[in-house]
Design a protein around this motif. Structure first.
Motif, short mmCIF file in Angstrom:
data_model
loop_
_atom_site.label_atom_id
_atom_site.label_comp_id
_atom_site.label_asym_id
_atom_site.label_seq_id
_atom_site.Cartn_x
_atom_site.Cartn_y
_atom_site.Cartn_z
N ARG A 1 20.11 68.87 66.48
CA ARG A 1 19.86 70.28 66.12
C ARG A 1 19.92 70.47 64.61
NH1 ARG A 1 23.57 75.36 67.77
NH2 ARG A 1 22.27 76.94 66.80
N PHE A 2 20.89 69.85 63.99
CA PHE A 2 21.05 69.93 62.54
C PHE A 2 20.87 68.54 61.95
CE2 PHE A 2 23.79 73.29 64.27
CZ PHE A 2 23.15 74.39 63.72
N PHE A 3 20.22 68.47 60.83
CA PHE A 3 20.03 67.18 60.15
C PHE A 3 20.96 67.06 58.95
CE2 PHE A 3 17.75 64.23 57.29
CZ PHE A 3 17.65 63.15 58.14
N TRP A 4 21.03 68.11 58.15
CA TRP A 4 21.83 68.06 56.93
C TRP A 4 23.29 68.42 57.21
CZ3 TRP A 4 19.16 65.33 53.89
CH2 TRP A 4 17.78 65.46 53.83
N LEU A 5 24.15 67.91 56.40
CA LEU A 5 25.59 68.13 56.51
C LEU A 5 25.92 69.62 56.50
CD1 LEU A 5 28.22 66.52 56.62
CD2 LEU A 5 28.28 66.59 54.14
N ASP A 6 26.89 69.99 57.31
CA ASP A 6 27.38 71.37 57.39
C ASP A 6 26.28 72.38 57.72
OD1 ASP A 6 29.98 70.53 56.77
OD2 ASP A 6 29.56 70.62 54.62
N PHE B 1 26.61 60.76 53.66
CA PHE B 1 27.03 61.77 52.70
C PHE B 1 26.10 62.98 52.69
CE2 PHE B 1 28.76 57.77 50.91
CZ PHE B 1 30.10 58.05 51.12
N TYR B 2 24.96 62.84 53.35
CA TYR B 2 23.97 63.91 53.41
C TYR B 2 23.77 64.45 54.83
CZ TYR B 2 22.70 62.04 48.85
OH TYR B 2 22.73 61.61 47.55
N LEU B 3 23.99 63.60 55.82
CA LEU B 3 23.63 63.95 57.19
C LEU B 3 24.78 64.53 57.99
CD1 LEU B 3 21.38 60.96 58.27
CD2 LEU B 3 20.75 63.05 57.07
N ASP B 4 24.44 65.45 58.86
CA ASP B 4 25.37 65.97 59.84
C ASP B 4 25.86 64.80 60.69
OD1 ASP B 4 26.23 68.60 61.37
OD2 ASP B 4 25.56 67.14 62.88
N PRO B 5 27.13 64.78 61.09
CA PRO B 5 27.63 63.66 61.90
C PRO B 5 26.80 63.42 63.17
CG PRO B 5 29.46 64.99 61.16
CD PRO B 5 28.20 65.72 60.76
N SER B 6 26.35 64.48 63.82
CA SER B 6 25.56 64.29 65.04
C SER B 6 24.20 63.68 64.72
CB SER B 6 25.39 65.60 65.81
OG SER B 6 24.68 66.54 65.04
N ALA B 7 23.62 64.02 63.59
CA ALA B 7 22.34 63.42 63.20
C ALA B 7 22.54 61.94 62.88
CB ALA B 7 21.75 64.15 61.99
N PHE B 8 23.62 61.63 62.16
CA PHE B 8 23.88 60.23 61.83
C PHE B 8 24.13 59.42 63.11
CE2 PHE B 8 26.27 56.64 59.97
CZ PHE B 8 25.35 56.26 59.02
N ARG B 9 24.87 59.99 64.03
CA ARG B 9 25.14 59.33 65.32
C ARG B 9 23.82 59.11 66.08
NH1 ARG B 9 28.87 62.42 66.65
NH2 ARG B 9 27.56 63.98 67.63
N TYR B 10 22.95 60.11 66.07
CA TYR B 10 21.66 59.99 66.75
C TYR B 10 20.82 58.84 66.19
CZ TYR B 10 16.89 61.01 68.20
OH TYR B 10 15.62 60.89 68.70
#
Length: 165
Positions: A22-27, A69-78
């Protein structure tokens, strides 16, 4: 003995391709400024993880672990399986894959907010697939693993395999 193809199949079966994060960027924020975020947007964002190759990661201009350092944790996990599978196909990038399985920083603290959010989002099946990945990589490389990757593999096993006990 586990093969790269078997590990790739296990990872692909354990991590869903849909939905995209749903979100790509951090926070839940807007895209950060800079070359690395531009390349992450161009090469990775909004693409199914199975379409993201190691080439895409290398073209971001940064070590794959830097993306956290840029990606939302869920995006990085994906997108993590694309890195793990990519390193199986191009073993020279194993260090990138292993770094992505570890908390950032020299002390590898698992207590930070980003890492906690990242860690909590894995299902048991996904954690088991990552443990199998680590064991499989160790088995496939045996004594040929270099010292840097040996150290990273040891650290990752402490976090991923010991946590499951």
């Amino acid at each position: 003995m586990t093969t790269a193809d078997q590990l790739s199949e296990l990872l692909n079966a354990s991590f869903p391709v849909e939905p995209l994060p749903r979100f790509f960027w951090l926070d839940d924020g807007e895209q950060p400024v800079g070359d690395i975020p531009e390349e992450l947007l161009k090469r990775i964002a909004h693409r199914p993880r199975v379409d993201v190759t190691m080439w895409d990661w290398t073209m971001t201009g940064a070590h794959a672990g830097t993306a956290r350092f840029y990606l939302d944790p869920s995006a990085f996990r994906y997108y993590l399986p694309s890195l793990l599978v990519g390193a199986l196909r191009e073993i020279g990038y194993l260090e990138w894959a292993l770094e992505c399985l570890l908390p950032a920083g020299r002390k590898r603290r698992t207590t930070g907010k980003w890492w906690t959010d990242f860690w909590r989002g894995f299902s048991e099946q996904q954690r088991e697939a990552i443990c199998a990945y680590l064991k499989g990589v160790r088995s496939m490389l045996g004594d040929s693993i270099d010292l840097v990757n040996q150290q990273l593999l040891d650290e990752a096993e402490v976090i991923w395999i010991s946590a499951g006990r």
